[in-house]
Design a protein around this motif. Structure first.
Motif, mmCIF file in Angstrom:
data_model
loop_
_atom_site.group_PDB
_atom_site.id
_atom_site.type_symbol
_atom_site.label_atom_id
_atom_site.label_comp_id
_atom_site.label_asym_id
_atom_site.label_seq_id
_atom_site.Cartn_x
_atom_site.Cartn_y
_atom_site.Cartn_z
ATOM 1 N N PRO A 100 -57.834 -21.900 -15.413
ATOM 2 C CA PRO A 100 -57.275 -23.086 -16.057
ATOM 3 C C PRO A 100 -57.435 -24.329 -15.192
ATOM 4 O O PRO A 100 -57.835 -24.246 -14.038
ATOM 5 C CB PRO A 100 -55.800 -22.722 -16.204
ATOM 6 N N GLY A 101 -57.074 -25.454 -15.760
ATOM 7 C CA GLY A 101 -57.013 -26.687 -14.986
ATOM 8 C C GLY A 101 -58.148 -27.626 -15.295
ATOM 9 O O GLY A 101 -59.268 -27.209 -15.574
ATOM 10 N N SER A 102 -57.837 -28.905 -15.249
ATOM 11 C CA SER A 102 -58.853 -29.912 -15.565
ATOM 12 C C SER A 102 -59.295 -30.672 -14.331
ATOM 13 O O SER A 102 -60.074 -31.607 -14.406
ATOM 14 C CB SER A 102 -58.291 -30.889 -16.596
ATOM 15 N N THR A 103 -58.785 -30.301 -13.163
ATOM 16 C CA THR A 103 -59.218 -30.988 -11.941
ATOM 17 C C THR A 103 -60.616 -30.500 -11.557
ATOM 18 O O THR A 103 -61.078 -29.464 -12.053
ATOM 19 C CB THR A 103 -58.265 -30.662 -10.779
ATOM 20 N N SER A 104 -61.258 -31.240 -10.641
ATOM 21 C CA SER A 104 -62.603 -30.830 -10.218
ATOM 22 C C SER A 104 -62.552 -29.447 -9.565
ATOM 23 O O SER A 104 -63.489 -28.660 -9.687
ATOM 24 C CB SER A 104 -63.185 -31.862 -9.249
ATOM 25 N N VAL A 105 -61.435 -29.155 -8.901
ATOM 26 C CA VAL A 105 -61.310 -27.844 -8.256
ATOM 27 C C VAL A 105 -61.257 -26.747 -9.321
ATOM 28 O O VAL A 105 -61.927 -25.713 -9.207
ATOM 29 C CB VAL A 105 -60.059 -27.808 -7.345
ATOM 30 N N GLY A 106 -60.484 -26.987 -10.385
ATOM 31 C CA GLY A 106 -60.413 -26.012 -11.473
ATOM 32 C C GLY A 106 -61.775 -25.784 -12.101
ATOM 33 O O GLY A 106 -62.174 -24.645 -12.363
ATOM 34 N N ILE A 107 -62.509 -26.877 -12.300
ATOM 35 C CA ILE A 107 -63.843 -26.770 -12.912
ATOM 36 C C ILE A 107 -64.772 -25.978 -12.002
ATOM 37 O O ILE A 107 -65.503 -25.098 -12.448
ATOM 38 C CB ILE A 107 -64.401 -28.188 -13.199
ATOM 39 N N ASN A 108 -64.713 -26.284 -10.694
ATOM 40 C CA ASN A 108 -65.566 -25.554 -9.743
ATOM 41 C C ASN A 108 -65.191 -24.072 -9.682
ATOM 42 O O ASN A 108 -66.057 -23.219 -9.568
ATOM 43 C CB ASN A 108 -65.464 -26.162 -8.344
ATOM 44 N N ARG A 109 -63.912 -23.793 -9.755
ATOM 45 C CA ARG A 109 -63.487 -22.384 -9.733
ATOM 46 C C ARG A 109 -64.025 -21.654 -10.961
ATOM 47 O O ARG A 109 -64.458 -20.509 -10.861
ATOM 48 C CB ARG A 109 -61.956 -22.306 -9.680
#
Lengths: 167, 255
Positions: free
Chosen positions: B9-18
């Motif tokens: 989940p998540g919309s941050t760049s870290v979430g996207i990279n994960r």
């Protein structure tokens, strides 16, 4: 009422943002030394072994960590650690602004400089077990109790102050 | 409609990279020759034969088993290779990958491997020719920044230490070095045995790029719960709380 004397020694820790290459370490230590007022100084950082200490390659020499000789105030010594922290005791607070300026000159990146209490002044059990009665109290807090004798701090000759050395 | 797995989940760049790491849709950034990867792994000399623990499966005559018929063996398993490992150390200073996400990547995308996650290192074990392929994929992709990540079979403590002055992850055994031309060179194998020739691993990422590609939530990068004074927890935090609640209260069985 006891008022703090402005000539009381202070202890300072310099924490660079990154580990220093030997050349930068030499530059920093010389800049600190030129500022004067040092009673004692310790550098700390991760160990740089001369050979691989464990694993399948145990005993293989690490050429990169050998002969890391730096020269500070005319005295050459071999770096055994990657410099990551400098702790020092200054004769008085008046040397502190100069110390900050010296760090700014020598370090190409940011650093933290903290004033506090970093050296203990009573021998611990480890100190006693290793050195017995410590005559020169300057040595307290300077060394890792786990270090071997050949990795001890370099002390200036007895009764020789920093000013004497500088002359 | 075809099912698309949802990974994180998540919309941050870290979430996207994960999500990228877990799904295996990682960008290829460099191409390190296979022989060099094999040399750095240090299990066999490049070009040498693979050592084996059993004869090839075809020669062995397997028992009549529906599972064996349904599952196609990996090339390494089919040839009977030994199990070997590759171990990665990723700096906490915005390395693109972290042990958990290397493990997720391995467990989801690599057949016949055994990922192991530790605080500072991540190991994958698999049959030799499979692990060589997986290691090369990791080296070539955006999961690896050659300055902040390195293959270390032992002495991994550099991951939690400050970086060196030149931006490299600290390594007591000096397995990699920054060349004068700005390229990172591999000079020793995983465990610290010097290589016959230096391996060019290419240019490291800039600090901004590493921050863009990282999977690490950090207070000075993308914080997991927003910044102080403007708290805005990422969806990942909600998910973690939800998982924690399910696990703690009902042992994942909410009936």
């Amino acid at each position: 009422m006891v008022t703090a004397s402005d000539t009381e020694s202070i202890q300072v820790e310099i924490l660079p943002q990154r580990y220093l290459m030997p050349a930068t370490a030499q530059k920093l230590l010389n800049a600190i030394y030129e500022n004067g007022g040092i009673t004692r100084i310790m550098i700390q950082g991760p160990n740089l072994p001369r050979s691989v200490p464990y694993g399948p390659a145990k005993g293989t020499p690490i050429e990169e960590n050998r002969d890391l000789i730096i020269e500070v105030a005319g005295q050459a010594f071999e770096l055994g650690v990657k410099l990551g922290r400098v702790r020092l005791e200054l004769e008085s607070e008046k040397y502190l602004p100069g110390l900050k300026a010296a760090c700014e000159r020598a370090l190409p990146f940011t650093f933290q400089i903290k004033q506090g209490k970093f050296f203990h002044n009573r021998p611990t059990i480890s100190d006693y077990a290793k050195y017995g009665d410590v005559e020169d109290k300057r040595i307290l807090g300077l060394i890792d109790p786990k270090a071997r004798k050949d990795k001890l701090a370099i002390l200036s000759e007895e009764k020789v102050t920093i000013e004497d050395e500088e002359r | 409609m075809a099912y698309t797995p949802q990974f994180y989940p998540g919309s941050t760049s870290v979430g996207i990279n994960r999500r990228k790491h877990m799904s295996g849709n990682v960008e290829k950034l460099r191409d390190i020759p296979e022989a060099d990867v094999v040399a750095i792994m240090g299990h066999r000399a490049p070009g040498a034969d693979y050592s084996s623990t059993h004869p090839p499966l075809k020669e062995m005559g397997e028992p009549d088993c529906p599972i064996r018929q349904a599952v196609e063996p990996t090339p390494g398993a089919a040839a009977g290779d030994r199990v070997r490992y590759s171990q990665w150390t990723d700096s906490m200073y915005f390395a693109p990958s972290i042990p958990y996400f290397r493990s997720y990547w391995g467990a989801i995308n690599c057949k016949g491997c055994d990922p192991g996650t530790l605080s500072g290192r991540q190991i994958i074990e698999a049959r030799e020719r499979d692990i060589e392929k997986y290691t090369k994929t990791q080296y070539d992709s955006e999961m690896t920044d050659v300055a902040l990540c390195s293959m270390r079979g032992c002495t991994v403590h550099g991951h939690s230490l400050r970086l060196e002055e030149n931006g490299m992850q600290f390594d007591m055994l000096a397995r990699t070095e920054l060349g004068n031309d700005g390229n990172v060179l591999g000079v020793k194998d995983q465990v610290g045995i010097p290589l016959d020739k230096k391996v060019n691993l290419g240019k490291p990422m800039s600090e901004a790029e590493a921050k863009k590609r990282t999977t690490i939530f950090r207070f000075d990068g993308v914080p997991m719960s927003g910044t102080v004074g403007a708290r805005k927890p990422d969806e990942a935090v909600e998910m973690t709380h939800h998982m924690w609640e399910l696990r703690t209260k009902w042992g994942y069985r909410p009936e």
